[in-house]
Design an enzyme around this catalytic site. Structure first.
Site, PDB file in Angstrom:
ATOM      1  N   LYS A  72       0.846  -1.188   0.000  1.00  0.00           N
ATOM      2  CA  LYS A  72       0.000   0.000   0.000  1.00  0.00           C
ATOM      3  C   LYS A  72       0.883   1.239   0.000  1.00  0.00           C
ATOM      4  O   LYS A  72       1.685   1.437   0.901  1.00  0.00           O
ATOM      5  CB  LYS A  72      -0.922   0.005   1.220  1.00  0.00           C
ATOM      6  CG  LYS A  72      -1.866   1.201   1.260  1.00  0.00           C
ATOM      7  CD  LYS A  72      -2.856   1.098   2.410  1.00  0.00           C
ATOM      8  CE  LYS A  72      -3.841   2.251   2.415  1.00  0.00           C
ATOM      9  NZ  LYS A  72      -4.839   2.152   3.512  1.00  0.00           N
ATOM     10  N   ASP A 177     -14.400   5.395   9.209  1.00  0.00           N
ATOM     11  CA  ASP A 177     -14.778   5.150   7.812  1.00  0.00           C
ATOM     12  C   ASP A 177     -15.195   3.687   7.656  1.00  0.00           C
ATOM     13  O   ASP A 177     -14.801   3.005   6.719  1.00  0.00           O
ATOM     14  CB  ASP A 177     -13.619   5.479   6.880  1.00  0.00           C
ATOM     15  CG  ASP A 177     -14.080   5.730   5.450  1.00  0.00           C
ATOM     16  OD1 ASP A 177     -15.298   5.882   5.236  1.00  0.00           O
ATOM     17  OD2 ASP A 177     -13.226   5.775   4.550  1.00  0.00           O
TER      18      ASP A 177
END
Length: 323
Positions: A72, A177
Site C-alpha cells: 500500500k 470510515d
C-alpha cells in the site's frame, strides 16, 4: 545525475519566485521506499495494481519465498482529496508540510494501528513492514463487501459487524470510515477490517458523531443491498472502555492530559511500589515548585517537539515544498 533523475521523473525541476531547485516526486519517493523494503527482504517482486483509493494505491507483491503480500502506497494530495490537511490531524502543531511528508505520517499511523490491533486479535491484515509512505501486509483472502451481492447468514454478518464496531470502542478507538468499501469478507463470511489511518479516539470531541456514522453506514448498506433492517445497534454511551489503545497509539482526539496520565501510570507501574512510596514522600515545597515551573516546561517541550519534527522531515525527504 540530476538530468537523469528528471528524465525518469524521480525528481522535478521547479522555478518559483526566482528560486530554482528540484523536488522529489512520488515516483522518486516510491523508489526510495521500495529499495528499503527490498533491503529488509519484506518484498521481492511487485505485480499488478489491485486497488486505487482517494488516499492510496494498492499493489500485489511477493517475498523471496513467493508468499503474496499487499503493498500500500499512500498518495495524499490528489485533487479529489486536497482537504486532507483539514480533515486529518497528521500535522498536529505544524502549519505547513509537503504531501510526501503527510503520506509518510499516514503510513506510519496506519502501520501502528495494524500492529496494535493484530496483536490484540482484532481482524485486520497482518502487518509485515513499513518504510516512508509504504506499508507491506499479508494478503487477505476475500472480497470487498461492496462487491458482494448476497450473504447466506445476513443477520449473523450484521451482528458481527456491530460487534467489531463495539470492540474498537472498547479499546478506545473509532474507525471513522467503517463502510462496505473498507470491509473484506471471505467465502466463510469472515470479516477483515482495512484502511485505518483516519481512526480517532473515543475521547474525541465528535466521537459520538463518528461512531454513529459508522453504525449507520452498515445499517444503510444492509437495507439497500440485502433488504435487511434491524434496530439492534450499539451506542457509544453504553460501551465501557477496557483498554487505552487510543492513548498508546496517539489516536486523533486523545487529550494531552490523558496522554500525560498514561505516561505517569506506566512509569509508576514499571518502577514498582518503591518508586510510588518515594513520590508520596516528596516534600510540599518540591511539589509547589514543580507546579510553578510546569507551564514553562510545557512551552519548552512544544518548541523542542516542533524542531525535532522539522529535522526528521528533512532527513526523510529534503528540499520538499508543498505543492
Amino acid at each position: 545525475i540530476l538530468r537523469d533523475l528528471v528524465q525518469y521523473k524521480l525528481v522535478r525541476y521547479d522555478h518559483k519566485n526566482g528560486i530554482r531547485g528540484y523536488h522529489l516526486t512520488y515516483a522518486g519517493y516510491d523508489y526510495l521506499a521500495l529499495r528499503s523494503l527490498c533491503n529488509q527482504e519484506a518484498i521481492y517482486s511487485i505485480g499488478n495494481k489491485i486497488g486505487v483509493g482517494k488516499e492510496s494505491d494498492i499493489y500485489i507483491a511477493a517475498d523471496e519465498e513467493g508468499e503474496q503480500h499487499v503493498l500500500k502506497l499512500h498518495r495524499l494530495g490528489r485533487v479529489c482529496f486536497r482537504k486532507v490537511k483539514e480533515k486529518r490531524d497528521y500535522l498536529k502543531r505544524r502549519k505547513n508540510a509537503s504531501w510526501l511528508y503527510l503520506s509518510r505520517l499516514a503510513a506510519e499511523r496506519e502501520y501502528s494501528f495494524l500492529k496494535a490491533l493484530h496483536e490484540r486479535g482484532y481482524p485486520v491484515p497482518e502487518p509485515v513492514s513499513w518504510n516512508r509512505h509504504a506499508i507491506v501486509m499479508k494478503l487477505v483472502q476475500g472480497y470487498p463487501l461492496s462487491q458482494v451481492k448476497t450473504i447466506t447468514n445476513t443477520a449473523k454478518v450484521y451482528t458481527r459487524l456491530m460487534d467489531l464496531v463495539s470492540r474498537l470502542a472498547q479499546m478506545g478507538l473509532i474507525h471513522g470510515d467503517f463502510n462496505e468499501f473498507n470491509l473484506m469478507i471471505d467465502d466463510r463470511e469472515r470479516i477483515t477490517v482495512i484502511d485505518l489511518p483516519q481512526m480517532i479516539s473515543t475521547s474525541h470531541a465528535n466521537a459520538e458523531y463518528y461512531f454513529d456514522r459508522d453504525v449507520e453506514c452498515i445499517r444503510t448498506w444492509f437495507r439497500k443491498r440485502y433488504n435487511f433492517d434491524s434496530d439492534d445497534r450499539p451506542y457509544l454511551s453504553d460501551i465501557v472502555c477496557e483498554s487505552a489503545v487510543d492513548v498508546e497509539m496517539k489516536a486523533s482526539g486523545y487529550s494531552r492530559d490523558l496522554a500525560s496520565q498514561f505516561e505517569e501510570l506506566t512509569l509508576k507501574k514499571e518502577d514498582g511500589d518503591e518508586e510510588g512510596d518515594k513520590e508520596e514522600g516528596e516534600s510540599d515545597n518540591y511539589e509547589s515548585e514543580r507546579d510553578e515551573e510546569s507551564e514553562g516546561e510545557d512551552e519548552g517541550s512544544e518548541t523542542e517537539d516542533e524542531e525535532s519534527e522539522e529535522e526528521s522531515e528533512k532527513d526523510v525527504c529534503p528540499n520538499l515544498e508543498e505543492e
